[in-house]
Every structure is written in structure tokens, then in C-alpha cells.
Scaffold this active site. Structure first.
Site, PDB file in Angstrom:
ATOM      1  N   HIS A 160      47.124  62.520  54.374  1.00 44.97           N
ATOM      2  CA  HIS A 160      48.220  61.639  53.959  1.00 44.97           C
ATOM      3  C   HIS A 160      49.573  62.083  54.508  1.00 44.97           C
ATOM      4  O   HIS A 160      50.566  61.356  54.385  1.00 44.97           O
ATOM      5  CB  HIS A 160      48.293  61.561  52.427  1.00 44.97           C
ATOM      6  CG  HIS A 160      48.738  60.229  51.923  1.00 44.97           C
ATOM      7  ND1 HIS A 160      49.558  59.393  52.651  1.00 44.97           N
ATOM      8  CD2 HIS A 160      48.497  59.575  50.761  1.00 44.97           C
ATOM      9  CE1 HIS A 160      49.793  58.291  51.957  1.00 44.97           C
ATOM     10  NE2 HIS A 160      49.160  58.375  50.807  1.00 44.97           N
ATOM     11  N   ARG A 161      49.647  63.260  55.127  1.00 48.27           N
ATOM     12  CA  ARG A 161      50.899  63.683  55.747  1.00 48.27           C
ATOM     13  C   ARG A 161      51.180  62.868  57.012  1.00 48.27           C
ATOM     14  O   ARG A 161      52.334  62.752  57.436  1.00 48.27           O
ATOM     15  CB  ARG A 161      50.833  65.169  56.112  1.00 48.27           C
ATOM     16  CG  ARG A 161      50.665  66.114  54.931  1.00 48.27           C
ATOM     17  CD  ARG A 161      50.441  67.532  55.406  1.00 48.27           C
ATOM     18  NE  ARG A 161      49.225  67.651  56.231  1.00 48.27           N
ATOM     19  CZ  ARG A 161      48.833  68.790  56.799  1.00 48.27           C
ATOM     20  NH1 ARG A 161      49.559  69.903  56.641  1.00 48.27           N
ATOM     21  NH2 ARG A 161      47.726  68.833  57.522  1.00 48.27           N
TER      22      ARG A 161
END
Length: 468
Positions: free
Chosen positions: A441-442
Site C-alpha cells: 500500500h506504500r
């Protein structure tokens, strides 16, 4: 093949030669130091994640002459077995780490003498007492190979004659036996031979330097005499005993240790999951047409995934330092494969550019090498996107853990007949499968995955581009 690049000289003899001089004693005197060339052979780093290696077999015995580039030892790394070559000419003077033992990367595993006269001197300087004589080590390995656990009977799928190839049975000494002293075989081949009650000394290996791999054992077992095959079956129709002893604690293998480290490392990455339902009728029909040409469903899924990633490069990206991410220049699809004692992800490189038929042939080659533990590091460490398919086992949906260093992994479930309603209110049957993507999700966000999965569904539901 890997080289033993690291080695050091061990000083053995120092001689001071003095010349008489008329000069005062305060004058500098010339000193000559003579050193015998005894080198330490170190445990090599065969991959970027390897911290220790296990000696599977020494291909040479103490006292044997070695040539530069000649295979000396088979080492089990975290993912594969690799033949390691000597970087120098000389004689294998002393084996420090015997077969079956492990050593950290960079630690000495043997001594190499430059001349035959220095072998005895090298033996006296062996740093640890773990080294055993050549004959003792040979006897141990031979006993391990020839011993058959009669109570163990694990079902083995018979190999068709077209796959097995010509029968390879021999009563004479074969290349892997090194003059009858030792049988050189992959760990899986040894395990399979024990299960089948097959003596590896009668099998000719097709691997590097005559090494026996699993397909050699399967071919030999398929044509072995009835008496040999019967040894693997329990007598009197009694139920087979379990292959493991319940209640025992078993240490991790090298591969299991690597998997454990990777799984723990993955916990530091913030991930999320997105699922999608894809209709597979068209893909199933295409598979029936091309299956006879050697195309596998794995290749079809890998090709479809790669073509979708071309349109969504962020899903093929990776973040390694937490401060930046890389749009990978290649689309390399790693596919999870369960092998004896662990898990590995062979990589189909440039899957978007390679045609479907070549991709299928490459996949078969990679699987064969993975099961024989003969994959090279670049064949399992270069994946940019990972597939994990449990649909073949009837699993309808599951989540996969993100491998470190990659941006996403897709879990593929089974395609099953499903009762569905159409937009015009009709009801019908369609084959559908569930896919779930786990992503970093980064770098990758929900909208990115949603768009990628929509594209993937379009390709699978209208797969005409897969055969181009």
C-alpha cells in the site's frame, strides 16, 4: 555453476636466508620468506539471501587433483542445489565440513594444496576435527542411499513412457558414483528412491556431471524388476506407516529457514487485498484447443497477467527502501511452486514479450529444474509480480503473503460452474474463478488494483491476444 572465489594463503614454512657481510651489523639484512600455497576454500554465497549452506556431496575426495573450473562440491543454498567449481589448480587436501553438515557463508569448508607433497601438511593444519576420512564419509553416504525404510509407502504417480524417456538402468559403475565410491543425487531423488525401494547405484544420472535427479529415479522405477518395486509396498496388505514420526521436533531445512525469514520480513510491509470474480468460459475453451500443443494453464494465466501489467506499470513496481519505488523495466512473472521441503518461485522473464508456446516450454523447464533443485539464482530471484495458484486443488479463494521486494501477488482460485444472473434478467451457468491480489500500500492503491483487475478480466474473458 558457481566459483569458489574466496580463498586465502595459510603460511606454513618461514625460512630466513642470511648472507655474510663485511658491513656493520646495523646494516639492513635481506630476508626471503617462503610460503607453501595451502588455500582455504570458503562456503560461497550462492544467492543474495543465503546466510549458510549445506554440503550435499563432495564430488572429489581428499587427495584428488583439481583443475581450475572443475566441480568440487554440491552445496544446498536457501533455494537450490548448486555445483561449485574450484577457482584454482591443486589438490583437495582436507575436507573440513563433511557431507550433510552446514556452514556459514564465508567459513572454510576445505583446504586446497598446491602440490601433492603439501597434502599431509595441510591435513595437520585442518582448523576443526569435524573432517572425517574419505572412506568414512563415503561409507556414510552409501549407507544412507542404500538403506530402505520398508514401512514407508508413499503413492507416486506413474510417469508415462513418453515423459520418462529411455530406461536408464546399469549394472556397471555410472558417472554419478565416481568410481563406485559415492552416489551423487539431489535430495529429492534420494527421498524418492527410498520411497520406491530403489538402489541409486543402479541408476544413471542425467544431471550435471552425471548427477541423479528425480526424473532418473522415476524412469528407473517404472522399469525396475518386480522384486525391487515390491520392496516399496507393505507386506500382507497392512496399512502404510506414516512417513514422519509423530511427536518429534524437526529443525528447518535451509529452504524452510529462508521462507521463514522472508515471511517475517513481509510483515513489515503495509499490505491490503482486493478480490475480483472473472468468467473463464472463453479461457477454458482456448485451453482445450492449445493443451495438445503443450500449453499449460499456468502459462495462460502468466501471459494474461503480463499483458495486463503492461497497461498498469505501477502494479509491477516495487519499493525496497521505504523512500522510493521503481517502475520495473521488465515484466517477470514469478509463480509459486511447492517442492519437497519448501516453496520456490521460478520466474518467467519478459512474459509479456514471449509467445505462449515458448512460455509453456520455459515453464516446464523451470519446474523440472526446481524439483531437481537446480535453479540458478536469476531463475527465482528476479520476479516483479507473483502468481500463486491453488485452483488445481479445488480451492475457491485464498489470500497470499506478499514476497519481500515485490509490489503485488495474486492468489488464483479454481474455476467453477456458477449460477449467475445477466443484465437482462436471465439466469445461466458460467465458469467463474476468484482472484485476490495482495499489494504494497506504500506504492499501489485501491484504484490501481481495481483498474488492473478490470483489464485482466477483459483479457481472460476475450483471450484472443494471448496466442499472438
Amino acid at each position: 555453476m558457481s566459483h569458489l572465489l574466496q580463498s586465502t594463503f595459510i603460511p606454513t614454512t618461514t625460512t630466513t636466508l642470511r648472507r655474510r657481510s663485511v658491513f656493520p651489523t646495523t646494516h639492513l639484512r635481506k630476508t626471503h620468506v617462503v610460503e607453501s600455497k595451502i588455500r582455504e576454500i570458503f562456503m560461497p554465497a550462492l544467492s543474495s539471501t543465503m546466510t549458510e549452506g549445506k554440503i550435499i556431496s563432495w564430488m572429489k575426495t581428499e587427495g584428488d587433483k583439481l583443475a581450475k573450473g572443475e566441480s568440487v562440491v554440491v552445496v544446498e543454498s536457501d533455494k537450490a542445489d548448486m555445483d561449485v567449481e574450484s577457482f584454482y589448480d591443486g589438490y583437495l587436501a582436507s575436507i573440513i565440513v563433511p557431507e550433510g553438515s552446514s556452514a556459514p557463508v564465508g567459513s572454510p569448508i576445505a583446504l586446497l594444496a598446491e602440490s601433492e607433497d603439501e597434502i599431509s601438511l595441510a591435513k595437520s593444519k585442518t582448523p576443526t576435527p569435524t573432517s572425517t576420512s574419505s572412506s568414512a564419509a563415503t561409507a556414510s553416504v552409501t549407507e544412507e542411499v542404500s538403506t530402505v525404510a520398508a514401512a514407508v509407502a508413499v503413492p507416486v504417480t506413474a510417469t508415462s513412457s513418453s515423459d520418462a524417456g529411455p530406461v536408464k538402468l546399469a549394472s556397471s559403475i555410472h558417472p554419478a558414483s565416481e568410481g563406485g565410491k559415492r552416489v551423487v543425487a539431489s535430495p529429492y531423488a534420494k527421498k524418492l528412491a527410498k520411497e520406491l525401494g530403489l538402489d541409486l547405484r543402479g541408476v544413471v544420472g542425467s544431471g550435471p556431471n552425471g548427477r541423479i535427479v528425480a526424473k532418473d529415479v522415476e524412469a528407473a522405477a517404472g522399469s525396475a524388476p518386480i522384486g525391487v518395486a515390491a520392496a516399496a509396498k507393505p507386506s500382507g496388505g497392512a496399512p502404510a506407516a506414516p512417513a514422519v514420526e509423530l511427536g518429534t521436533t524437526v529443525p528447518f531445512t535451509t529452504m524452510q529457514s529462508a521462507v521463514s525469514r522472508n515471511m517475517v520480513e513481509s510483515l513489515a510491509v503495509p499490505t491490503f487485498r482486493v478480490g475480483y470474480t472473472i468468467t473463464t468460459n472463453a479461457l477454458d475453451a482456448l485451453y482445450k484447443k492449445v493443451k495438445s500443443k503443450g500449453v499449460t494453464m499456468t502459462a495462460l494465466l502468466a501471459k494474461a497477467t503480463a499483458l495486463a501489467l503492461v497497461q498498469h506499470p505501477v502494479v509491477n513496481s516495487s519499493c525496497r527502501d521505504g523512500k522510493s519505488f521503481t517502475y520495473n523495466s521488465s515484466i517477470n512473472i514469478a509463480v509459486a511452486v511447492a517442492i519437497d521441503g519448501g516453496l520456490i518461485t521460478p520466474v518467467l522473464q519478459d512474459a509479456d514479450k514471449v509467445d505462449l508456446y515458448s512460455l509453456s516450454r520455459k515453464w516446464k523447464e523451470l519446474v523440472d529444474k526446481a524439483r531437481a533443485k537446480q535453479l540458478q539464482p536469476h531463475e527465482y530471484t528476479t520476479g516483479t509480480f507473483t502468481l500463486s495458484n491453488l485452483g488445481m486443488f479445488g480451492v475457491d479463494r485464498f489470500d497470499a503473503i506478499l514476497p519481500p521486494g515485490t509490489g503485488a501477488i495474486m492468489a488464483v482460485g479454481a474455476s467453477q460452474p456458477t449460477l449467475v444472473g445477466t443484465k437482462d434478467g436471465r439466469i445461466g451457468m458460467k465458469n467463474q474463478m476468484q482472484v485476490n491480489v495482495t499489494a504494497d500500500h506504500r506504492v499501489i492503491y485501491g484504484a490501481d488494483l481495481a483498474a488492473f483487475l478490470q483489464t485482466l478480466a477483459q483479457i481472460i474473458e476475450d483471450p484472443k491476444d494471448l496466442t499472438l
